[in-house]
Design a protein around this motif. Sequence first.
Motif, PDB file in Angstrom:
ATOM      1  N   LYS A 143      -8.336 -17.368   3.680  1.00  0.00           N
ATOM      2  CA  LYS A 143      -8.780 -16.978   5.018  1.00  0.00           C
ATOM      3  C   LYS A 143     -10.058 -16.164   4.877  1.00  0.00           C
ATOM      4  O   LYS A 143     -10.119 -15.231   4.065  1.00  0.00           O
ATOM      5  N   GLN A 183     -13.090 -14.015   7.200  1.00  0.00           N
ATOM      6  CA  GLN A 183     -13.237 -13.371   8.501  1.00  0.00           C
ATOM      7  C   GLN A 183     -14.617 -12.736   8.642  1.00  0.00           C
ATOM      8  O   GLN A 183     -15.200 -12.279   7.652  1.00  0.00           O
ATOM      9  N   LEU A 213     -12.980  -8.199  14.933  1.00  0.00           N
ATOM     10  CA  LEU A 213     -12.883  -9.545  14.372  1.00  0.00           C
ATOM     11  C   LEU A 213     -13.455 -10.536  15.383  1.00  0.00           C
ATOM     12  O   LEU A 213     -12.994 -10.623  16.516  1.00  0.00           O
ATOM     13  N   GLU A 265     -12.895 -16.507  12.379  1.00  0.00           N
ATOM     14  CA  GLU A 265     -12.035 -16.676  11.220  1.00  0.00           C
ATOM     15  C   GLU A 265     -12.031 -18.152  10.819  1.00  0.00           C
ATOM     16  O   GLU A 265     -12.111 -19.027  11.677  1.00  0.00           O
TER      17      GLU A 265
END
Length: 135
Positions: free
Chosen positions: A107, A109, A116, A119
Amino acid sequence: MKKVRLYPTIQLTWILLVTAVFLGFTSSCSNDDDDETPVRTTHKVVFKAQASAGSNLDTAVYGYDTTLTTTQNIGTTWTSPEITVPANAVNVNIAVNGNGPASSTLKVQIFVDGQLKKEGTSSGQILSANANYTF
């Protein structure tokens, strides 16, 4: 008393003239703010990558527009240093490659000003994830 009759072309001319004047007044009085360009500011950006246990992340390429940084041999979890992206930048990008067992996950980001924003994920033995955020 004699009735004055206007010819159809004269009547049409008067109607068009009155309509044009009316539209001129209404459009000049509108308060349309759509023409204003938003103020662009600098941003603090952090990139992160996390792979599942037993995986190895080889390379991360990250940055803004065409200003990119490459980092290698980054392990399983990685966080970039915070970078200040200039106000005229259009987007930020991250791409990370690695490998691991057949059921591995990755993952990546993008954090902009502490939030955030984007992603990206990958799974399998060969890992390759990317994310892009446009201001």
